[in-house]
Motif scaffolding. Structure first.
Motif, mmCIF file in Angstrom:
data_model
loop_
_atom_site.group_PDB
_atom_site.id
_atom_site.type_symbol
_atom_site.label_atom_id
_atom_site.label_comp_id
_atom_site.label_asym_id
_atom_site.label_seq_id
_atom_site.Cartn_x
_atom_site.Cartn_y
_atom_site.Cartn_z
ATOM 1 N N ASN A 223 46.926 94.240 52.945
ATOM 2 C CA ASN A 223 47.633 95.077 51.993
ATOM 3 C C ASN A 223 47.265 94.764 50.550
ATOM 4 O OD1 ASN A 223 48.820 96.047 54.276
ATOM 5 N ND2 ASN A 223 50.931 95.729 53.614
ATOM 6 N N SER A 224 46.943 93.498 50.267
ATOM 7 C CA SER A 224 46.536 93.167 48.899
ATOM 8 C C SER A 224 45.199 93.810 48.558
ATOM 9 C CB SER A 224 46.454 91.652 48.718
ATOM 10 O OG SER A 224 45.443 91.086 49.522
ATOM 11 N N LEU A 225 44.303 93.928 49.537
ATOM 12 C CA LEU A 225 43.047 94.657 49.320
ATOM 13 C C LEU A 225 43.300 96.150 49.173
ATOM 14 C CD1 LEU A 225 40.551 93.040 51.886
ATOM 15 C CD2 LEU A 225 40.422 92.929 49.394
ATOM 16 N N THR A 226 44.195 96.665 50.010
ATOM 17 C CA THR A 226 44.431 98.108 50.030
ATOM 18 C C THR A 226 45.130 98.587 48.773
ATOM 19 O OG1 THR A 226 44.645 97.966 52.435
ATOM 20 C CG2 THR A 226 45.406 99.998 51.383
ATOM 21 N N VAL A 227 46.078 97.815 48.270
ATOM 22 C CA VAL A 227 46.889 98.285 47.151
ATOM 23 C C VAL A 227 46.036 98.522 45.905
ATOM 24 C CG1 VAL A 227 47.562 96.019 46.207
ATOM 25 C CG2 VAL A 227 49.119 97.969 46.013
ATOM 26 N N VAL A 228 44.926 97.784 45.746
ATOM 27 C CA VAL A 228 44.128 97.956 44.534
ATOM 28 C C VAL A 228 43.279 99.223 44.573
ATOM 29 C CG1 VAL A 228 44.065 95.501 43.997
ATOM 30 C CG2 VAL A 228 42.232 96.492 45.378
ATOM 31 N N ILE A 229 43.062 99.798 45.772
ATOM 32 C CA ILE A 229 42.311 101.054 45.837
ATOM 33 C C ILE A 229 43.206 102.196 46.303
ATOM 34 C CG2 ILE A 229 40.074 99.956 46.158
ATOM 35 C CD1 ILE A 229 41.566 101.615 49.171
ATOM 36 N N PHE A 230 44.527 101.913 46.433
ATOM 37 C CA PHE A 230 45.450 102.970 46.818
ATOM 38 C C PHE A 230 45.411 104.055 45.739
ATOM 39 C CE2 PHE A 230 49.485 104.673 48.460
ATOM 40 C CZ PHE A 230 49.311 104.441 49.818
ATOM 41 N N PRO A 231 45.274 105.331 46.121
ATOM 42 C CA PRO A 231 45.071 106.390 45.123
ATOM 43 C C PRO A 231 46.111 106.425 44.011
ATOM 44 C CG PRO A 231 44.666 107.236 47.324
ATOM 45 C CD PRO A 231 45.204 105.844 47.499
ATOM 46 N N THR A 232 47.371 106.096 44.335
ATOM 47 C CA THR A 232 48.388 106.105 43.286
ATOM 48 C C THR A 232 48.198 104.933 42.333
ATOM 49 O OG1 THR A 232 49.852 104.954 44.834
ATOM 50 C CG2 THR A 232 50.099 107.329 44.664
ATOM 51 N N THR A 233 47.748 103.781 42.843
ATOM 52 C CA THR A 233 47.438 102.650 41.969
ATOM 53 C C THR A 233 46.276 102.994 41.057
ATOM 54 O OG1 THR A 233 48.135 101.124 43.716
ATOM 55 C CG2 THR A 233 46.865 100.200 41.911
ATOM 56 N N VAL A 234 45.252 103.622 41.618
ATOM 57 C CA VAL A 234 44.083 103.996 40.825
ATOM 58 C C VAL A 234 44.460 105.005 39.741
ATOM 59 C CG1 VAL A 234 41.798 105.079 40.916
ATOM 60 C CG2 VAL A 234 42.482 103.456 42.688
ATOM 61 N N ALA A 235 45.398 105.908 40.046
ATOM 62 C CA ALA A 235 45.868 106.841 39.023
ATOM 63 C C ALA A 235 46.458 106.077 37.839
ATOM 64 C CB ALA A 235 46.910 107.793 39.611
ATOM 65 N N GLY A 236 47.188 104.996 38.124
ATOM 66 C CA GLY A 236 47.709 104.152 37.054
ATOM 67 C C GLY A 236 46.594 103.469 36.286
ATOM 68 N N TYR A 237 45.582 102.957 37.002
ATOM 69 C CA TYR A 237 44.433 102.342 36.328
ATOM 70 C C TYR A 237 43.781 103.318 35.349
ATOM 71 C CZ TYR A 237 44.293 98.638 39.954
ATOM 72 O OH TYR A 237 44.581 97.590 40.789
ATOM 73 N N LEU A 238 43.519 104.517 35.843
ATOM 74 C CA LEU A 238 42.750 105.472 35.050
ATOM 75 C C LEU A 238 43.536 106.026 33.874
ATOM 76 C CD1 LEU A 238 40.721 107.439 37.763
ATOM 77 C CD2 LEU A 238 40.336 105.197 36.755
ATOM 78 N N VAL B 239 54.227 110.370 41.649
ATOM 79 C CA VAL B 239 52.820 109.973 41.570
ATOM 80 C C VAL B 239 52.075 110.353 42.847
ATOM 81 C CG1 VAL B 239 51.238 108.055 41.157
ATOM 82 C CG2 VAL B 239 53.453 108.086 40.014
ATOM 83 N N PHE B 240 52.721 110.244 44.009
ATOM 84 C CA PHE B 240 52.080 110.684 45.257
ATOM 85 C C PHE B 240 51.709 112.162 45.173
ATOM 86 C CE2 PHE B 240 54.797 107.300 47.535
ATOM 87 C CZ PHE B 240 53.794 106.353 47.392
ATOM 88 N N MET B 241 52.675 112.983 44.734
ATOM 89 C CA MET B 241 52.425 114.423 44.630
ATOM 90 C C MET B 241 51.346 114.716 43.598
ATOM 91 S SD MET B 241 56.439 115.541 44.855
ATOM 92 C CE MET B 241 56.193 117.264 44.419
ATOM 93 N N LEU B 242 51.379 114.004 42.490
ATOM 94 C CA LEU B 242 50.389 114.192 41.433
ATOM 95 C C LEU B 242 48.985 113.872 41.925
ATOM 96 C CD1 LEU B 242 49.919 114.635 38.305
ATOM 97 C CD2 LEU B 242 50.131 112.166 38.107
ATOM 98 N N VAL B 243 48.849 112.770 42.653
ATOM 99 C CA VAL B 243 47.532 112.358 43.152
ATOM 100 C C VAL B 243 46.990 113.388 44.139
ATOM 101 C CG1 VAL B 243 46.395 110.665 44.642
ATOM 102 C CG2 VAL B 243 47.809 109.902 42.734
#
Length: 506
Positions: A237-252, A330-334
């Motif tokens: 899960n620690s690997l997955t959370v960093v590429i989870f689309p909603t997390t990436v939306a926050g990054y970007l 954020v899920f809906m937005l992504v």
């Protein structure tokens, strides 16, 4: 709820002149440390924080601590991965994880395929947030508001500001939500042990004396969630959370890479609050024994509904409801952004009109939310079953994205073959009841197979020609990018006005 909608709508004020998909979906890449912190903290504090965490603590005990473990490890990984993905997306004018996949492997259809896969994995999360908010609203209204109406309120409030304000609106609402979460969980951390047990000492002594199973692996009930499951699940899960689309939306959405690094250092402090619902779930064992099935998810609220005045119950309930609204937004937005850019945006008429891509994305937001709402009413078990593989299925994107962005020899067919092998295996293991496998998380087993297949096909399988230089394909050091871009004029949204950046996007 009215204040939530008002905040979400006010967020767009002053940014109306910037109407493109980038402004709506990633806040024009202009969010600073504070907004990024509250937005990404919102990813960790969902309805699970008030319902599921307390329910797990009530049913099993110690295994629920995996949530704190994987999120803290994920934040540490995000210190490196977040700025890298931000730099890659900024350099090439990308706004979604599917954009990155399509650009890295040079195949727009791959972005479309990943968008469909991610949508299937995210829809259950929208349904779970709708359900969670419905349960909270119905409970804190003492049954005056039915579940069906509460579900509709969740959908209407979230859709109302997401369509208009996008990621910026979610960030603004996150500020209200985080203030309420900190206040209410801080209050409950003090109130419940004092009110029911005369303090933490007697409370913990009683657990040790009467319920020791809840303090050890595999927890109470012979769940099979032992030490091996805990370690492999936390790692996966620690690997997955960093590429989870909603997390990436926050990054970007960040203004710069330093905002993400500061955010990665600050988020674990917020994570400490998750101990509260977990402990209070265990406290509920003694106060409201006998909860079973879905009723155990109400363990925390059962502690407070009858012992606090109605207005206090309402405040705690709104904090829990907002913990559903923000991640659902954020899920809906992504989903809307991915479809507007990578699926519908592949249509030539839309590809040439960024304003139409935004409109298409907004339509998809409403459609995705409405679909989850309808299935909540009619076929709730359909999405519940899909939710079993959502996170483990999303984990199978890790080699394609993370390894692909740093290793040039990862081929298109290697990445696709690994994804198919890992995805098929995790579906089979989960739906046939083989999760965990010999005490190991099924998603971790599938990820190992995924990686092995991807490497084998990349080394010995067909290779696709790609004449682009490494700097065009691979992610590079964000510090070097910052120095290179320092001489460029920054636009008001935090992007750059260099024609090369946006020309590729066109």
């Amino acid at each position: 709820m009215l204040l939530t909608v008002a905040l979400g709508l006010l967020a767009v004020r002053g940014h109306g002149r910037t109407t493109g998909l980038a402004e709506w979906s990633v806040g024009g890449r202009s969010l600073g440390t504070v907004f990024i912190w509250v937005l990404m903290a919102g990813e960790g504090y969902t309805s699970f924080s008030y319902l599921g965490a307390a329910g797990w603590g009530y049913n099993h005990g110690a295994p629920v601590l995996y949530v704190i473990a994987y999120m803290s490890c994920g934040y540490a990984l995000g210190y490196v991965v977040g700025p890298t993905l931000w730099s890659y997306a900024r350099r090439h004018g990308l706004i979604t994880i599917t954009d990155m996949v399509a650009h890295r492997y040079g195949r727009p259809w791959l972005g479309t395929a990943v968008a469909i896969l991610v949508t299937v994995c995210l829809l259950p999360y929208i349904q779970l947030q709708i359900t969670g908010m419905g349960v909270v609203v119905s409970t804190i209204s003492y049954g005056a508001i039915s579940l069906n109406w509460a579900y509709f309120i969740a959908f209407a409030v979230t859709t109302g500001f997401v369509v208009v304000s996008g990621l910026r609106g979610s960030a603004w609402v996150s500020v209200l939500k985080d203030l309420m979460v900190i206040v209410t969980l801080g209050f409950l951390a003090v109130y419940v042990p004092l009110h029911y047990f005369d303090g933490y000492g007697p409370f913990l002594d009683r657990i040790v004396a009467e319920k020791p199973d809840w303090l050890t692996f595999t927890g109470h009930g012979g769940s099979g969630l032992g030490g091996s499951w805990y370690v492999t699940t936390s790692f996966l899960n620690s690997l997955t959370v960093v590429i989870f689309p909603t997390t990436v939306a926050g990054y970007l959405g960040a203004r710069n890479a330093d905002a993400l690094r500061r955010n990665a250092m600050l988020l674990p402090f917020y994570n400490v609050l998750l101990f509260v619902p977990m402990l209070l779930g265990m406290a509920a064992i003694f106060v409201v024994p006998g909860l079973t099935g879905a009723g155990s998810n109400l363990a925390l609220f059962k502690l407070v509904v009858d012992s606090l005045p109605a207005w206090a119950v309402g405040v705690i309930g709104v904090a829990a409801a907002l913990s559903s609204i923000v991640p659902m937004a954020v899920f809906m937005l992504v989903i809307g952004t991915m479809w507007g850019k990578s699926v519908l945006g592949a249509i030539p008429r839309l590809a040439a009109r960024p304003d139409r891509q935004k409109t298409a994305a907004q339509v998809v937001v409403v459609a995705a939310g409405a679909l989850a709402l309808v299935l909540t009413y009619t076929e709730p078990n359909t999405l519940v079953r899909l939710s079993l593989i959502s996170y483990e299925g999303m984990a199978q994107l890790v080699p394609m994205i993370l390894l692909g962005l740093v290793w040039r020899r990862m081929t298109l067919w290697g990445a696709v073959s690994g994804l198919v092998a890992g995805g098929a295996l995790v579906c089979w293991l989960v739906f046939t009841g083989h999760d965990p496998v010999w005490g190991v998380n099924a998603g971790a087993v599938a990820l190992v197979v995924n990686l092995a297949v991807a490497l084998a096909v990349s080394f010995w399988g067909p290779r696709t020609a790609d004449a682009r230089p490494d700097e065009e394909v691979l992610a590079s050091d964000p510090g070097r990018d910052a120095g290179r871009d320092a001489g460029r004029d920054a636009d008001p949204m935090g992007g750059v006005v260099s024609g090369a950046v946006y020309h590729r996007n066109d």
